[in-house]
Design an enzyme around this catalytic site. Structure first.
Site, PDB file in Angstrom:
ATOM      1  N   HIS A 261     -26.795 -46.859  16.451  1.00 15.97           N
ATOM      2  CA  HIS A 261     -27.994 -47.591  16.634  1.00 15.97           C
ATOM      3  C   HIS A 261     -28.698 -47.006  17.028  1.00 15.97           C
ATOM      4  O   HIS A 261     -29.777 -47.390  16.834  1.00 15.97           O
ATOM      5  CB  HIS A 261     -27.193 -49.285  16.756  1.00 15.97           C
ATOM      6  CG  HIS A 261     -28.178 -50.362  16.671  1.00 15.97           C
ATOM      7  ND1 HIS A 261     -28.094 -50.510  15.857  1.00 15.97           N
ATOM      8  CD2 HIS A 261     -28.174 -50.977  17.776  1.00 15.97           C
ATOM      9  CE1 HIS A 261     -28.792 -51.371  15.636  1.00 15.97           C
ATOM     10  NE2 HIS A 261     -29.695 -52.153  17.267  1.00 15.97           N
ATOM     11  N   TRP A 262     -28.948 -46.482  18.147  1.00 19.43           N
ATOM     12  CA  TRP A 262     -29.870 -46.317  18.819  1.00 19.43           C
ATOM     13  C   TRP A 262     -30.626 -44.942  18.363  1.00 19.43           C
ATOM     14  O   TRP A 262     -30.690 -43.109  18.812  1.00 19.43           O
ATOM     15  CB  TRP A 262     -30.086 -45.884  20.589  1.00 19.43           C
ATOM     16  CG  TRP A 262     -30.098 -47.234  20.682  1.00 19.43           C
ATOM     17  CD1 TRP A 262     -30.290 -47.938  20.334  1.00 19.43           C
ATOM     18  CD2 TRP A 262     -30.335 -47.217  22.122  1.00 19.43           C
ATOM     19  NE1 TRP A 262     -30.351 -49.367  21.817  1.00 19.43           N
ATOM     20  CE2 TRP A 262     -30.031 -48.434  22.754  1.00 19.43           C
ATOM     21  CE3 TRP A 262     -29.231 -46.232  23.167  1.00 19.43           C
ATOM     22  CZ2 TRP A 262     -30.167 -49.051  23.931  1.00 19.43           C
ATOM     23  CZ3 TRP A 262     -28.987 -47.262  24.604  1.00 19.43           C
ATOM     24  CH2 TRP A 262     -29.611 -48.073  24.894  1.00 19.43           C
TER      25      TRP A 262
END
Length: 283
Positions: A261-262
């Site tokens: 996600h990052w």
């Protein structure tokens, strides 16, 4: 290293914490962080500013309801995203900035799309990473996202480390700094006003009402849009960006392998290269 100045800027009835680098450059980029407990603009984007600040006026903010920006006691009928959008434009007015490019992570991606729909003439290009707000089957919250939403059921260092682990394919990326990063985020998350804002944001049927842009409006976006997504993202699935890419006329999608996600943190070099090339018109 870029010089970063930190100020509080009036944004209508709110105040926004602004971290700024590259002031004086002709084009501005507004960075919009995600919704995690303890999130701030710099916790999301500190590793990216240097790649942009040589060419762009970088505006890295804590959005209203996070970090050191205002934490209103109540949400307007339009919900948190509408409140943020209005405050962001009010901040730009206060700064005398007519037009910006947008970089949005997760909830910040949904905010970016809402901003471009509201005032397309004030937005240049849009970059979303793991953007929230997709429709169809992609709208269903994942178990990992539910851990983020319900974090305050057990707001502990162990829960924060678990949550961070979902943001990365390889949590070992942080090495022996994982505890330090978790403690920093937990310290922010445990501030009473931050907790109150999180619970308001994720209140059922109220906080995020209106977050998703209608398909009709997506189809009318003429701005160039780059969707970057970690292929293994368990928080907001890749299918979400695929859903957007099929509905936004000038969208292109890049999936980063071995990335969650990052993307701007776990694959910073790839993200920085893609984003700056896109803004410069090379992709």
């Amino acid at each position: 290293m870029s010089t970063i100045t930190t100020t509080d800027v009036k944004a209508g009835e709110h105040v926004i914490r602004l971290n700024r680098a590259g002031e004086g450059n002709a084009e501005a980029v507004l960075f919009l962080h995600g919704s995690g407990p303890g999130a701030t603009g710099m916790s999301n984007f500190s590793g990216n500013v240097d790649a942009f600040a040589g060419d762009y006026d970088c505006l890295v903010i804590d959005q209203v309801g996070w970090g050191d920006s205002s934490h209103p006691d109540e949400l307007p009928p339009g919900g948190r995203v509408r409140q943020i959008v209005a405050a962001n434009f009010a901040m730009l007015d206060e700064l005398g900035i007519e037009k910006v490019h947008l970089v949005g992570n997760s909830l910040g991606g949904a905010v970016a799309l809402n901003m471009v729909v509201r005032a397309p003439d004030r937005i240049g290009k849009v970059i979303g990473m793991g953007s929230a707000g997709a429709g169809g089957a992609a709208a269903a919250p994942t178990p990992e996202l539910m851990k983020l939403i319900t974090f305050y059921n057990d707001p502990s260092i162990e829960s924060m480390k678990e949550l961070i682990s979902y943001m990365l394919v390889n949590p070992g990326l942080f090495g022996d700094r994982l505890n330090e990063i978790a403690e920093e985020r937990l310290k922010v998350a445990l501030r009473p006003e931050v907790r109150r804002s999180h619970e308001l944001t994720f209140a059922p049927s109220t906080g995020l009402v209106g977050m998703s842009v209608p398909e009709t409006a997506l189809g009318r976006i003429t701005n160039d849009v780059l969707l970057i997504h970690g292929r293994e993202d368990p928080v907001v699935r890749l299918e979400g960006s695929e859903w957007f890419a099929r509905r936004i006329p000038n969208a292109r999608l890049f999936a980063i392998p071995q990335c969650a996600h990052w993307a701007q943190i776990e694959a910073a070099d790839t993200f920085n290269a893609l984003a700056t090339a896109f803004l410069a018109g090379r992709i």
